[in-house]
Motif scaffolding. Structure first.
Motif, PDB file in Angstrom:
ATOM      1  N   ASP A  50      -2.446  14.411   9.637  1.00  0.00           N
ATOM      2  CA  ASP A  50      -3.229  14.651   8.314  1.00  0.00           C
ATOM      3  C   ASP A  50      -3.666  13.977   7.913  1.00  0.00           C
ATOM      4  O   ASP A  50      -3.040  12.740   8.038  1.00  0.00           O
ATOM      5  N   LEU A  51      -4.945  14.320   6.953  1.00  0.00           N
ATOM      6  CA  LEU A  51      -5.609  13.203   6.034  1.00  0.00           C
ATOM      7  C   LEU A  51      -5.692  13.602   4.746  1.00  0.00           C
ATOM      8  O   LEU A  51      -5.637  14.717   4.833  1.00  0.00           O
ATOM      9  N   VAL A  52      -5.350  12.634   3.662  1.00  0.00           N
ATOM     10  CA  VAL A  52      -5.455  13.491   1.862  1.00  0.00           C
ATOM     11  C   VAL A  52      -6.471  12.750   1.600  1.00  0.00           C
ATOM     12  O   VAL A  52      -6.965  11.398   1.777  1.00  0.00           O
ATOM     13  N   ARG A  53      -7.736  13.224   0.981  1.00  0.00           N
ATOM     14  CA  ARG A  53      -8.484  12.894   0.163  1.00  0.00           C
ATOM     15  C   ARG A  53      -8.303  11.498  -0.987  1.00  0.00           C
ATOM     16  O   ARG A  53      -6.977  11.758  -1.611  1.00  0.00           O
ATOM     17  N   ILE A  54      -8.245  10.436  -0.874  1.00  0.00           N
ATOM     18  CA  ILE A  54      -7.663   9.592  -2.094  1.00  0.00           C
ATOM     19  C   ILE A  54      -8.750   9.008  -2.892  1.00  0.00           C
ATOM     20  O   ILE A  54      -9.971   8.252  -2.003  1.00  0.00           O
ATOM     21  N   ASP A  55      -8.733   8.453  -4.104  1.00  0.00           N
ATOM     22  CA  ASP A  55      -9.466   7.428  -4.696  1.00  0.00           C
ATOM     23  C   ASP A  55      -9.282   6.487  -4.380  1.00  0.00           C
ATOM     24  O   ASP A  55      -8.329   5.674  -4.767  1.00  0.00           O
ATOM     25  N   ALA A  56     -10.158   5.549  -3.747  1.00  0.00           N
ATOM     26  CA  ALA A  56      -9.469   4.044  -3.420  1.00  0.00           C
ATOM     27  C   ALA A  56      -9.298   3.038  -4.684  1.00  0.00           C
ATOM     28  O   ALA A  56      -8.284   2.191  -4.659  1.00  0.00           O
ATOM     29  N   ASP A  57      -9.513   3.570  -5.972  1.00  0.00           N
ATOM     30  CA  ASP A  57      -9.317   3.175  -7.440  1.00  0.00           C
ATOM     31  C   ASP A  57      -7.728   3.554  -7.987  1.00  0.00           C
ATOM     32  O   ASP A  57      -7.439   3.208  -8.688  1.00  0.00           O
ATOM     33  N   GLU A  58      -7.136   4.500  -6.938  1.00  0.00           N
ATOM     34  CA  GLU A  58      -6.471   5.413  -7.994  1.00  0.00           C
ATOM     35  C   GLU A  58      -4.569   4.213  -7.191  1.00  0.00           C
ATOM     36  O   GLU A  58      -4.868   4.143  -6.191  1.00  0.00           O
ATOM     37  N   ARG A  59      -3.909   4.407  -7.714  1.00  0.00           N
ATOM     38  CA  ARG A  59      -2.895   4.118  -7.678  1.00  0.00           C
ATOM     39  C   ARG A  59      -1.772   5.060  -6.840  1.00  0.00           C
ATOM     40  O   ARG A  59      -1.521   6.295  -7.074  1.00  0.00           O
ATOM     41  N   VAL A  60      -0.994   4.302  -5.693  1.00  0.00           N
ATOM     42  CA  VAL A  60      -0.221   5.300  -4.303  1.00  0.00           C
ATOM     43  C   VAL A  60       1.025   4.758  -5.258  1.00  0.00           C
ATOM     44  O   VAL A  60       1.192   3.889  -4.783  1.00  0.00           O
ATOM     45  N   THR A  61       1.557   5.472  -4.742  1.00  0.00           N
ATOM     46  CA  THR A  61       3.382   4.777  -3.779  1.00  0.00           C
ATOM     47  C   THR A  61       3.370   5.402  -2.473  1.00  0.00           C
ATOM     48  O   THR A  61       3.724   6.415  -2.393  1.00  0.00           O
ATOM     49  N   ILE A  62       3.886   4.004  -1.798  1.00  0.00           N
ATOM     50  CA  ILE A  62       3.776   4.437   0.025  1.00  0.00           C
ATOM     51  C   ILE A  62       4.621   3.803   0.931  1.00  0.00           C
ATOM     52  O   ILE A  62       5.744   2.350  -0.324  1.00  0.00           O
ATOM     53  N   HIS A  63       5.670   3.298   1.211  1.00  0.00           N
ATOM     54  CA  HIS A  63       6.640   2.908   2.567  1.00  0.00           C
ATOM     55  C   HIS A  63       5.562   2.011   2.902  1.00  0.00           C
ATOM     56  O   HIS A  63       4.967   2.514   3.955  1.00  0.00           O
ATOM     57  N   VAL A  64       6.444   0.802   2.459  1.00  0.00           N
ATOM     58  CA  VAL A  64       5.362  -0.357   3.763  1.00  0.00           C
ATOM     59  C   VAL A  64       6.860  -0.952   4.191  1.00  0.00           C
ATOM     60  O   VAL A  64       7.912  -1.350   4.050  1.00  0.00           O
ATOM     61  N   PRO A  65       6.476  -1.344   5.960  1.00  0.00           N
ATOM     62  CA  PRO A  65       7.907  -1.908   6.379  1.00  0.00           C
ATOM     63  C   PRO A  65       7.953  -3.402   6.365  1.00  0.00           C
ATOM     64  O   PRO A  65       6.938  -4.266   5.547  1.00  0.00           O
ATOM     65  N   ILE A  66       9.133  -3.994   6.197  1.00  0.00           N
ATOM     66  CA  ILE A  66       9.847  -5.433   5.835  1.00  0.00           C
ATOM     67  C   ILE A  66       9.744  -6.162   7.077  1.00  0.00           C
ATOM     68  O   ILE A  66      10.661  -5.476   8.236  1.00  0.00           O
ATOM     69  N   ARG A  67       8.822  -7.316   7.084  1.00  0.00           N
ATOM     70  CA  ARG A  67       8.819  -7.513   8.375  1.00  0.00           C
ATOM     71  C   ARG A  67       9.270  -9.130   8.328  1.00  0.00           C
ATOM     72  O   ARG A  67       8.570 -10.090   7.922  1.00  0.00           O
ATOM     73  N   LEU A  68      11.216  -9.670   9.217  1.00  0.00           N
ATOM     74  CA  LEU A  68      11.083 -10.375   8.845  1.00  0.00           C
ATOM     75  C   LEU A  68      10.606 -11.512  10.145  1.00  0.00           C
ATOM     76  O   LEU A  68       9.945 -11.224  11.420  1.00  0.00           O
ATOM     77  N   ARG A  69      10.256 -12.880   9.663  1.00  0.00           N
ATOM     78  CA  ARG A  69       9.610 -13.851   9.697  1.00  0.00           C
ATOM     79  C   ARG A  69      10.016 -15.661  10.456  1.00  0.00           C
ATOM     80  O   ARG A  69      10.961 -15.971   9.800  1.00  0.00           O
TER      81      ARG A  69
END
Length: 171
Positions: A50-69
């Motif tokens: 599924d894709l959702v249309r979005i404005d590139a300048d719009e603020r979004v809330t997303i889940h981002v994984p944490i990678r240990l380095r």
């Protein structure tokens, strides 16, 4: 709107870490974002997305994984690395979505931790968790000693139920 894409192109796109996709539909270019991807049982073939249309300048809330380095010296010294949080919920512009949040643990000793407030988030990326929330820590491993017999004679043999004592047999 239903669209069809070759699985090779879609797989290449997903494995590259792209979050925003430019789609040309009826001569109009739309900026879209992956909302959901469904894989087969063995996670080899994509069955649906599924894709959702979005404005590139719009603020979004997303889940981002944490990678240990790196490698934590405290982990090598006998401590145990504990990571209570494996992903962050962040608020950012759609065009600036990070693929992951990298956390450098190469200086983490036993008893030390890295909190949300210590993370180096990209500019324009905000996390709603309190700054004192622990992301990763090295705890000291305490081994418990096995309890021994008070007399130090080792384990006692259990009594066999139903068997008479030697004195009773002689009578």
């Amino acid at each position: 709107m239903a669209i069809a894409v070759s699985s090779e192109q879609l797989s290449t796109l997903l494995h590259s870490g792209q979050r925003l996709v430019q789609c040309e539909i009826d001569g109009t270019v739309e900026t879209t974002m992956f909302r959901e991807v469904q894989w087969d049982t063995f996670a080899i073939e994509i069955q649906h997305f599924d894709l959702v249309r979005i404005d590139a300048d719009e603020r979004v809330t997303i889940h981002v994984p944490i990678r240990l380095r790196g490698t934590a010296p405290g982990d090598l010294a006998g401590g145990r690395l504990v990571q209570p949080i494996h992903e962050l919920t962040v608020d950012c512009l759609a065009a600036q979505m990070p693929e992951s949040i990298d956390v450098k643990i190469s200086e983490l000793e036993i008893g030390q931790s890295i909190n949300v407030g210590d993370l180096e988030l990209p500019s324009g990326v905000n996390c709603d968790l309190p700054p004192e929330t622990t992301v990763v820590q090295i705890i000291e491993v305490i081994e418990e000693e096995e309890e021994t017999d008070e007399a130090g004679l080792g384990p006692v043999e259990p009594e066999v139920i139903g068997q008479k004592a030697d004195a009773d047999e002689a009578e």
